[in-house]
Scaffold this motif. Structure first.
Motif, PDB file in Angstrom:
ATOM      1  N   UNK A 130       1.614   9.242  -5.771  1.00  0.00           N
ATOM      2  CA  UNK A 130       2.437  10.663  -5.581  1.00  0.00           C
ATOM      3  C   UNK A 130       3.142  11.175  -6.644  1.00  0.00           C
ATOM      4  N   UNK A 131       4.146  10.161  -7.087  1.00  0.00           N
ATOM      5  CA  UNK A 131       4.984  10.731  -8.365  1.00  0.00           C
ATOM      6  C   UNK A 131       4.520  10.659  -9.382  1.00  0.00           C
ATOM      7  N   UNK A 132       3.492   9.916  -9.882  1.00  0.00           N
ATOM      8  CA  UNK A 132       2.763   9.738 -11.193  1.00  0.00           C
ATOM      9  C   UNK A 132       2.080  11.231 -11.378  1.00  0.00           C
ATOM     10  N   UNK A 133       1.368  11.606 -10.122  1.00  0.00           N
ATOM     11  CA  UNK A 133       0.617  12.680 -10.167  1.00  0.00           C
ATOM     12  C   UNK A 133       1.220  13.939 -10.092  1.00  0.00           C
ATOM     13  N   UNK A 134       2.458  13.912  -9.559  1.00  0.00           N
ATOM     14  CA  UNK A 134       3.332  15.086  -9.288  1.00  0.00           C
ATOM     15  C   UNK A 134       4.317  15.154 -10.647  1.00  0.00           C
ATOM     16  N   UNK A 135       4.036  14.347 -11.591  1.00  0.00           N
ATOM     17  CA  UNK A 135       5.145  14.286 -12.633  1.00  0.00           C
ATOM     18  C   UNK A 135       6.677  13.936 -11.959  1.00  0.00           C
ATOM     19  N   UNK A 145       0.835  -1.207  -0.125  1.00  0.00           N
ATOM     20  CA  UNK A 145       0.105  -0.042  -0.106  1.00  0.00           C
ATOM     21  C   UNK A 145       0.938   1.199  -0.040  1.00  0.00           C
ATOM     22  N   UNK A 146       1.927   1.251   0.707  1.00  0.00           N
ATOM     23  CA  UNK A 146       2.876   2.350   0.737  1.00  0.00           C
ATOM     24  C   UNK A 146       3.392   2.611  -0.825  1.00  0.00           C
ATOM     25  N   UNK A 147       3.758   1.336  -1.271  1.00  0.00           N
ATOM     26  CA  UNK A 147       4.336   1.408  -2.752  1.00  0.00           C
ATOM     27  C   UNK A 147       3.264   2.237  -3.656  1.00  0.00           C
ATOM     28  N   UNK A 184       3.807   8.123   5.835  1.00  0.00           N
ATOM     29  CA  UNK A 184       5.331   7.780   5.672  1.00  0.00           C
ATOM     30  C   UNK A 184       5.366   8.371   4.059  1.00  0.00           C
ATOM     31  N   UNK A 185       4.454   8.549   3.257  1.00  0.00           N
ATOM     32  CA  UNK A 185       4.519   8.982   1.882  1.00  0.00           C
ATOM     33  C   UNK A 185       4.594  10.639   2.146  1.00  0.00           C
ATOM     34  N   UNK A 186       4.534  11.192   3.157  1.00  0.00           N
ATOM     35  CA  UNK A 186       4.650  12.706   3.304  1.00  0.00           C
ATOM     36  C   UNK A 186       3.417  13.459   3.049  1.00  0.00           C
TER      37      UNK A 186
END
Ligand SMILES: *Cc1c(COP(=O)(O)O)cnc(C)c1O
Length: 481
Positions: free
Chosen positions: A152-157, A144-146, A189-191
């Motif tokens: 987070x990364x895909x949507x923030x480019x 779930x963290x992954x 954890x994902x900030x």
């Protein structure tokens, strides 16, 4: 220890393990040790000189075993099962013997390609679409963290991986009040921040209320926040409530939000065609996790994580320092790029043993049997006027409590807590509890690999005996209530 001694002790221990499984029903399920008991029986520092292995084993039997709670005991009905099987134990044994650290294809081509194969098999067995790619993580918490990190990364480019929290779109993550605690942990954890984890209320059956979900997302959008992800629970931990994947998927699609499904426990039931309707709408899901280490006879740890956009996953986690480059990087799966750890255990082997030795039919028979036993337990509860069912039974978990007309909810909560403690202190069976709608609820999950109908009948007897004792006490002390 030399190889001859290894041979000797190895044979001896296999015999011990076989005897253990043969006689496991004779142990108290729950260890009776008190805090500090084990600690005080162990030396304060490691030995200066090597010790004889017979002596070490003796201490294992004498000190360690009495402090073990027997998770593979057929009358362990607590939490969710984390079941094993002989096939899986043997696979794990070989994995430790080979000891490969399967981070790149080259570090063991068979580990990488077997992982790809068994994950494809499992994907097809549970009815996920063929555009999902699987990887074995250690736990559902990690999976779930992954998932949230990938979102987070895909949507923030990929901006947060690069510049960190300076990129701050005020992301929001949604899940039901009944979602597993690992979701909130992952959000932290994902900030993203616990304040941005929005807990949505549930329907009467404890599944997520999708109109509330829709409303919460709309409200956030109006306030300039950025809805990032929805985590649906397919089988909540308290009561195995099933969020409606299709309805949640429609909301995720409408707002362009990432959609992760946590099916850690219930995912195993999807190998039964009669439960496939639970994943209607699965094509709208981005990532999906289920744990073979819970209810698919594969010992801990083995969490199956499936992702639709493999490239987003890899782009989130990849790093290629010089010392990790190999000749085949463009043609093979390097699973270090599919998650958090570099070093990874060769977990595919035990799962391969299990899937082959049971076959689809063998797995289906076991899981259907567990559900059937739960149905019988549910009938027992329904037929006894002193008990009530607290949540709809969706699979093999029955949520119930002791009731009595004359008592308030608070009094019933106290009594049920007492009932649970009394049942567990018999040592014969082990149950845990949850709270549903303010009601102290006993959970009874039947999913041990080698559980029998006889085990169920004996366990019902134990529960009845303890209930009658408690009832007698309530009647005597009725003026105190
Ligand atoms: C058990 C469970 C988890 C946690 O699983 P781990 O593999 O122990 O991290 C997460 N979600 C649900 C619904 C669970 O039942």
């Amino acid at each position: 220890m030399d190889v001859n001694e290894f041979r000797k002790y190895g044979h001896q221990l296999i015999d011990w393990i076989a005897d253990y499984y043969d006689n496991i029903g004779d142990y108290d399920v729950l260890s009776k040790k008190l805090p500090g008991d084990i600690l005080n029986s162990l030396p304060k520092s490691a030995p200066e000189k090597g010790e004889n292995f017979d002596e070490i084993l003796n201490d294992f039997y004498k000190i360690i075993m009495p402090g073990i709670t027997h998770w593979q005991h057929p009358k362990f009905f607590a939490y969710f099962p984390s079941n094993t099987s002989f096939e899986s134990l043997l696979g794990e044994f070989l994995t430790s013997a080979l000891g490969p650290i399967a981070f790149s294809w080259q570090t063991s081509p068979a580990a990488a390609e077997l992982e790809e194969t068994v994950m494809n098999w499992l994907r097809d067995l549970i009815g996920l679409p063929s555009n999902f790619q699987g990887v074995i993580q250690d736990t559902a918490s990690t999976s779930t963290l992954v998932s949230l990190l990938t979102a987070r990364e895909k949507y923030s480019n990929y901006a947060i991986n690069k510049i960190g929290s300076a990129y701050s779109p005020n992301y929001r993550v949604y899940a039901s009040e009944e979602a597993h605690s690992s979701v909130e942990k992952a959000v932290k954890i994902a900030g993203i921040g616990a304040d941005n984890f929005i807990k949505i209320s549930t329907n009467d059956d404890y599944s997520i209320n999708t109109s509330e979900l829709n409303y919460a997302i709309r409200k956030d959008l109006m306030q300039g926040k950025t809805p990032l992800a929805i985590v649906a629970a397919l089988g909540t931990t308290s009561s195995t409530a099933m969020d409606n994947i299709e309805e949640v998927g429609n909301i995720a699609a409408k707002y362009g939000v990432w959609f992760h499904v946590d099916a850690a426990y219930a995912g195993s039931a999807l190998i039964l065609p009669e439960y496939r309707h639970l994943i209607k709408g699965i094509e709208k899901v981005d990532t999906f996790v289920m744990n073979p280490h819970k209810w698919l006879f594969t010992n801990f740890d083995a969490s199956a994580y499936f992702a639709k956009d493999k490239n987003a996953l890899i782009r989130t986690f990849t790093l290629l320092p010089e010392y990790l480059k190999t000749n085949h990087d463009d043609k093979v799966n390097n699973y270090r790029d599919w998650g958090i750890q570099l070093g990874r255990r060769f977990r595919a082997l035990k799962l391969w043993f299990v899937l082959r030795s049971y076959g689809l039919e063998g797995l289906q028979d076991k899981i259907r049997f567990h559900i059937k036993l739960a149905e019988k337990f549910e009938n027992f509860i329904n037929d006894d006027i002193d008990f009530e069912i607290n949540a709809p039974r969706t699979l093999n978990l029955v949520c119930f409590r002791f009731i009595s007309d004359s008592l308030s909810n608070n009094e019933l909560n106290q009594l049920n807590e007492q009932l649970l403690n009394n049942i567990n202190s018999t040592g014969k069976i082990y149950l845990t509890h949850t709270k549903l709608n303010g009601k102290y609820t006993l959970r009874f999950v039947i999913g041990k690999t080698y559980v029998t109908e006889q085990d169920l009948h004996e366990s019902i007897q134990t529960i009845l005996e303890q209930k009658e004792l408690l009832k007698a006490k309530v009647t005597i002390n009725s003026e105190t209530f």
